[in-house]
Write an enzyme that holds these catalytic residues in place. Structure first.
Site, PDB file in Angstrom:
ATOM      1  N   GLY A  51      59.777 -51.547 -40.219  1.00  0.00           N
ATOM      2  CA  GLY A  51      60.045 -50.865 -39.335  1.00  0.00           C
ATOM      3  C   GLY A  51      60.539 -51.571 -37.983  1.00  0.00           C
ATOM      4  O   GLY A  51      60.858 -50.721 -36.925  1.00  0.00           O
ATOM      5  N   HIS A  52      60.370 -52.790 -37.840  1.00  0.00           N
ATOM      6  CA  HIS A  52      60.850 -53.623 -36.645  1.00  0.00           C
ATOM      7  C   HIS A  52      61.737 -54.586 -36.841  1.00  0.00           C
ATOM      8  O   HIS A  52      61.248 -55.791 -36.827  1.00  0.00           O
ATOM      9  CB  HIS A  52      59.355 -54.018 -36.205  1.00  0.00           C
ATOM     10  CG  HIS A  52      59.386 -54.492 -34.670  1.00  0.00           C
ATOM     11  ND1 HIS A  52      59.762 -55.600 -34.046  1.00  0.00           N
ATOM     12  CD2 HIS A  52      59.325 -53.625 -33.468  1.00  0.00           C
ATOM     13  CE1 HIS A  52      59.895 -55.560 -32.782  1.00  0.00           C
ATOM     14  NE2 HIS A  52      59.591 -54.331 -32.384  1.00  0.00           N
ATOM     15  N   PHE A  53      62.798 -54.384 -36.971  1.00  0.00           N
ATOM     16  CA  PHE A  53      63.710 -53.437 -37.115  1.00  0.00           C
ATOM     17  C   PHE A  53      64.366 -53.618 -38.363  1.00  0.00           C
ATOM     18  O   PHE A  53      64.902 -54.763 -38.724  1.00  0.00           O
ATOM     19  CB  PHE A  53      64.866 -53.470 -35.951  1.00  0.00           C
ATOM     20  CG  PHE A  53      64.207 -53.392 -34.727  1.00  0.00           C
ATOM     21  CD1 PHE A  53      63.607 -52.036 -34.223  1.00  0.00           C
ATOM     22  CD2 PHE A  53      63.883 -54.597 -33.901  1.00  0.00           C
ATOM     23  CE1 PHE A  53      63.086 -52.160 -32.909  1.00  0.00           C
ATOM     24  CE2 PHE A  53      63.581 -54.608 -32.578  1.00  0.00           C
ATOM     25  CZ  PHE A  53      62.937 -53.311 -32.065  1.00  0.00           C
TER      26      PHE A  53
END
Length: 145
Positions: A51-53
């Protein structure tokens, strides 16, 4: 390549962190209660990259500060009087994020204890890749009594 002083299984005998939140892979040098050099191999399957990124994986700065804190905790909790205890954050000062850390990087984590009074103290912390500083900060800790 530096010789490994403590592997991850030995680290788990000192600090309570476990997968997925044990964020150091090995300890290369340590002067108990004074300084430590640990290492984290940044892998493309590390949990935060989902999720990052997703399009540009970057290790979050706060997780690098946590990696430094875990290295410092190994140093502090290796002292006989703190065996079996937990080291907690008491503060983070002067944090600077200087370069991105991406999959494939090897993050060297250096913490020097610059002040300690009983169970409280401060460590000067530097995370670097190939000698380039990625994060610098002072981490304050309190050992649970």
């Amino acid at each position: 390549m530096a010789e490994v002083l403590l592997n991850q299984e030995q680290i788990k005998q000192i600090i309570p962190h476990r997968d997925p939140f044990l964020l150091i892979d090995e300890v290369l040098e340590m002067e108990v209660g004074k300084k430590v050099v640990a290492r984290k191999y940044i892998r493309d399957n590390d949990f935060w990259f989902k999720g990052h990124f997703p399009q540009k994986p970057v290790t979050p700065g706060v997780l690098m500060v946590e990696m430094l804190a875990q290295a410092g905790a190994v140093c502090i909790l290796s002292q006989p009087e703190f065996k079996g205890k937990i080291a907690l954050f008491a503060g983070i000062d002067k944090a600077k994020f200087r370069r991105q850390v991406v999959p494939g990087d090897v993050l060297d984590l250096s913490v020097e204890i610059i002040a300690q009074r009983g169970p409280m103290g401060v460590g000067k912390a530097v995370a670097s890749v190939d000698g380039q500083r990625a994060v610098t900060c002072e981490i304050k800790f309190a050992v649970e009594q």
